[in-house]
Scaffold this active site. Structure first.
Site, PDB file in Angstrom:
ATOM      1  N   ASP A  88       0.868  -1.174   0.000  1.00 44.03           N
ATOM      2  CA  ASP A  88       0.000   0.000   0.000  1.00 44.03           C
ATOM      3  C   ASP A  88       0.904   1.223   0.000  1.00 44.03           C
ATOM      4  O   ASP A  88       2.037   1.179   0.477  1.00 44.03           O
ATOM      5  CB  ASP A  88      -0.900  -0.024   1.241  1.00 44.03           C
ATOM      6  CG  ASP A  88      -2.012   1.002   1.148  1.00 44.03           C
ATOM      7  OD1 ASP A  88      -2.135   1.656   0.099  1.00 44.03           O
ATOM      8  OD2 ASP A  88      -2.756   1.149   2.133  1.00 44.03           O
ATOM      9  N   ASP A 123      -2.358   7.594  -3.121  1.00 43.17           N
ATOM     10  CA  ASP A 123      -3.688   8.163  -3.331  1.00 43.17           C
ATOM     11  C   ASP A 123      -4.113   8.962  -2.113  1.00 43.17           C
ATOM     12  O   ASP A 123      -3.475   8.920  -1.060  1.00 43.17           O
ATOM     13  CB  ASP A 123      -4.719   7.062  -3.626  1.00 43.17           C
ATOM     14  CG  ASP A 123      -4.792   6.026  -2.511  1.00 43.17           C
ATOM     15  OD1 ASP A 123      -3.814   5.901  -1.755  1.00 43.17           O
ATOM     16  OD2 ASP A 123      -5.821   5.342  -2.400  1.00 43.17           O
ATOM     17  N   CYS A 275     -15.870 -22.969  17.451  1.00 48.00           N
ATOM     18  CA  CYS A 275     -15.047 -23.185  16.263  1.00 48.00           C
ATOM     19  C   CYS A 275     -14.197 -24.421  16.498  1.00 48.00           C
ATOM     20  O   CYS A 275     -13.876 -24.769  17.646  1.00 48.00           O
ATOM     21  CB  CYS A 275     -14.165 -21.949  16.020  1.00 48.00           C
ATOM     22  SG  CYS A 275     -12.934 -22.144  14.713  1.00 48.00           S
ATOM     23  N   CYS A 277     -11.163 -24.868  14.733  1.00 46.21           N
ATOM     24  CA  CYS A 277      -9.834 -24.634  14.183  1.00 46.21           C
ATOM     25  C   CYS A 277      -8.792 -25.091  15.216  1.00 46.21           C
ATOM     26  O   CYS A 277      -9.115 -25.300  16.392  1.00 46.21           O
ATOM     27  CB  CYS A 277      -9.647 -23.162  13.829  1.00 46.21           C
ATOM     28  SG  CYS A 277      -9.378 -22.068  15.254  1.00 46.21           S
ATOM     29  N   CYS A 280      -8.822 -23.095  18.565  1.00 48.12           N
ATOM     30  CA  CYS A 280      -9.971 -23.305  19.445  1.00 48.12           C
ATOM     31  C   CYS A 280     -10.036 -24.739  19.973  1.00 48.12           C
ATOM     32  O   CYS A 280     -10.612 -24.982  21.038  1.00 48.12           O
ATOM     33  CB  CYS A 280     -11.254 -22.949  18.708  1.00 48.12           C
ATOM     34  SG  CYS A 280     -11.317 -21.204  18.217  1.00 48.12           S
TER      35      CYS A 280
END
Length: 488
Positions: A88, A123, A275, A277, A280
Site C-alpha cells: 500500500d 492516493d 469453532c 480450528c 480453538c
C-alpha cells in the site's frame, strides 16, 4: 509489468481465476492479510502454512523505518516471505492522519526499488465524505498521482495498481475508473470502503462496487481495500471483487474480538469457542482470557485467520457449484444491514446475468421473494419467451408435480388420452416461470427448481391467459388436486 488474469469459472460476478504477476501466481478470490513491516504479531511462515499466497505491507512505514534495509535486501528477503507481496502506498494513513510529506514519485520509486510485486500508487482516499467537492478533489489528486507513477515507472518490474476514488458519488467513481483505464492500468483497486464498513453502510459499499465494475472490462481484476470481514466477503466476491486485503484479523484480536461467520464477539462476553480450528481445539475461552496479552492476541489473530481462510474457500466452492447467490443470501440473514446490502445486489440482478451460467449441475433453490429475481430465472424467462411457440390449436396444461417427469405423474394417462384425441401442445407449469413446453422439462432450471412455492389458482389463471393470447382456441388444465380434468 503486465498482469495476467485467467478466469476459470464464474457465478454472478464472482470469478475463480489465476492471477499471474511476474513469476508468481495467486488463485482468486484471494484474501491478502496485511502485516506490519516492523511489528509482526504472527510469524510470516505461518501465513504460508495457513494457505495464504500473498501478503500486503505498508510501503510508507517501511520507507520511514526500514528504508535502507529494504533497498539493500529487497522486500521479500527482508521479510522472509517468497509469495506475492503487495504494498500500500500510505493512502490510508492520509485518510486517518492527514497530509503526509511524501510525493507520489518518491514512494513509487521506493516500491519499485524494493521489489514489490503489486504496488498501489499514492492516493488520497475519499473515505465516507458527504462533500462532493472533497470527493472530487481526492479523486483528482489520486488520479494525477496514478498517471505520474505509471508514466515514470510503468516499465519497471512492479505491477501498478490504480486506486479508484470518489466514495459515495458514483459518477466520480465511474470517472476515476475510466481515467485509470485510460492511463494504462491493468489492475484496479476500489478505495475508501473501510469507513463504510466500520459504519455498517454495506448498501453504500454495494453501490460503489457496482459503479466501478460497470466501468471496467469484465476480464480485469479488481482489488477491494480493507474488506476482510465474514459479513461482507461473500457479497463482495459476488459483485466481482477478486482480491481483498485486511488487517482485521489482528486489529480485532487486539480488541479481544473473536470472528465468527455472523460477525465478531467480545471474548470476555463469550462462554464457548464455537469453532474447531486448531487454536480453538487446543484451548478454552477461560484459558484465553487468562493468558498473557501478547499470546492471547496471537491466538485470537490466528483463529481469525482460520475463519477468514475458511470463508474464502467457501466462496470458491460456491462459485464452482453455481451457488454463490445462496451463500450471499444465507450470510445476509445474519444482520439487517447485510440484508439491505443483499437487496441492493438483487436490484442489480440483470447486470449479474453476464457472469451466471445458463446451465448448472445443481438444483436452483428458491426460498424468498428476492430469489424470484435470481439471474438464472431472469435468463430462463427471456429464453422461454423466445422459445415458446404454438403448433396446435389446443394446449394442455399440467400444473402439478412439477418436480417429476411428466411420464411419472399420475395424470400422464389422461394427458396422453387428450393428445391422442386432439393434437395438442403440452405445457407444464413452473411456480415462477409459468407455462413451459413439456419437452423442456429436463432443461435447467425447469424441474431443477427446489421451492415450497406452489402455483395457486391465481398463477394458473395467469398462465391460461398467457396461452390464450398465443391464439389457442382451447386450453385444458389437467391436475390431480380434484382428480378430474378442468377446461378453461
Amino acid at each position: 509489468m503486465p498482469v495476467s488474469f485467467e478466469v476459470k469459472d464464474t457465478d454472478l460476478m464472482g470469478r475463480l481465476g489465476v492471477l499471474k504477476i511476474g513469476g508468481k501466481s495467486i488463485e482468486t478470490p484471494c484474501l491478502i492479510p496485511v502485516i506490519h513491516p516492523v511489528i509482526q504479531d504472527i510469524q510470516l511462515s505461518k501465513f504460508r502454512e495457513l494457505g495464504f499466497d500473498a501478503l500486503m505491507t505498508n510501503s510508507l512505514i517501511t520507507y520511514r523505518r526500514r528504508k535502507e534495509e529494504a533497498i539493500e535486501k529487497g522486500l521479500h528477503r527482508m521479510l522472509g516471505y517468497d509469495g506475492v507481496i503487495m504494498t500500500d502506498s500510505g493512502g490510508y494513513q492520509v485518510l486517518r492522519y492527514g497530509a503526509l510529506d511524501i510525493t507520489p514519485g518518491t514512494i513509487a520509486e521506493f516500491q519499485s526499488a524494493i521489489g514489490s510485486n503489486l504496488a498501489v500508487t499514492l492516493d488520497r482516499p475519499t473515505g465516507y465524505s458527504l462533500s462532493r467537492d472533497y470527493a472530487r478533489e481526492t479523486m483528482d489528486v489520486s488520479l494525477n498521482a496514478a498517471r505520474e507513477t505509471i508514466k515514470k515507472f510503468g516499465r519497471s518490474g512492479t505491477t501498478w495498481v490504480g486506486p479508484i476514488q470518489g466514495g459515495l458519488f458514483h459518477d466520480l467513481v465511474r470517472s476515476s475508473t475510466r481515467g485509470l483505464l485510460k492511463a494504462g492500468f491493468e489492475f484496479l483497486a476500489l478505495g475508501s470502503p473501510v469507513e463504510m464498513m466500520d459504519n455498517y453502510r454495506f448498501s453504500d459499499l454495494v453501490r460503489m462496487i457496482v459503479a466501478a465494475k460497470k466501468s471496467m472490462p469484465f476480464s480485469m481484476p479488481l482489488h477491494l481495500f480493507g474488506a476482510g470481514h465474514p459479513l461482507t466477503l461473500p457479497l463482495s466476491v459476488a459483485l466481482g471483487c477478486d482480491t481483498f486485503d485486511s488487517a482485521s484479523y489482528v486489529l480485532f484480536a487486539k480488541q479481544g474480538r473473536y470472528m465468527t461467520e455472523r460477525g465478531t464477539l467480545l471474548l470476555e462476553e463469550m462462554t464457548y469457542l464455537p469453532c474447531s480450528c486448531p487454536v480453538c481445539n487446543s484451548t478454552t475461552r477461560t484459558e484465553l482470557v487468562l493468558m498473557e496479552r501478547t499470546e492471547r492476541v496471537r491466538r485470537i489473530a490466528l483463529h481469525n485467520l482460520y475463519l477468514l481462510r475458511q470463508d474464502v474457500l467457501r466462496c470458491k466452492q460456491a462459485i464452482s457449484e453455481g451457488r454463490l447467490w445462496d451463500l450471499v443470501e444465507e450470510r445476509a440473514m445474519t444482520h439487517p444491514r447485510v440484508m439491505a446490502a443483499f437487496e441492493e445486489m438483487v436490484r442489480n440482478s440483470g447486470w449479474l446475468e453476464s457472469g451466471t451460467a445458463l446451465m448448472k449441475d445443481r438444483g436452483l433453490l428458491v426460498r424468498s421473494e428476492a430469489d424470484r429475481r435470481r439471474p438464472e430465472l431472469v435468463i430462463s424467462a427471456a429464453h422461454l419467451k423466445r422459445a415458446i411457440r404454438r403448433r396446435h390449436s389446443q394446449a394442455v396444461v399440467v400444473p402439478v408435480e412439477n418436480d417429476k417427469p411428466l411420464l411419472r405423474t399420475t395424470v400422464y394417462p389422461r394427458v396422453k388420452k387428450l393428445t391422442e384425441k386432439t393434437p395438442s401442445d403440452v405445457y407444464k407449469l413452473h411456480p415462477l416461470l409459468g407455462p413451459y413446453p413439456a419437452e423442456l422439462e429436463f432443461v435447467y432450471p425447469f424441474t431443477q427448481t427446489v421451492t415450497e412455492l406452489v402455483s395457486g389458482p391465481k398463477e394458473l389463471r395467469e398462465s391460461v391467459a398467457v396461452l390464450r393470447k398465443m391464439g389457442y382456441r382451447s386450453v385444458v388444465v389437467v391436475g390431480e388436486a380434484k382428480g378430474k380434468v378442468k377446461s378453461r
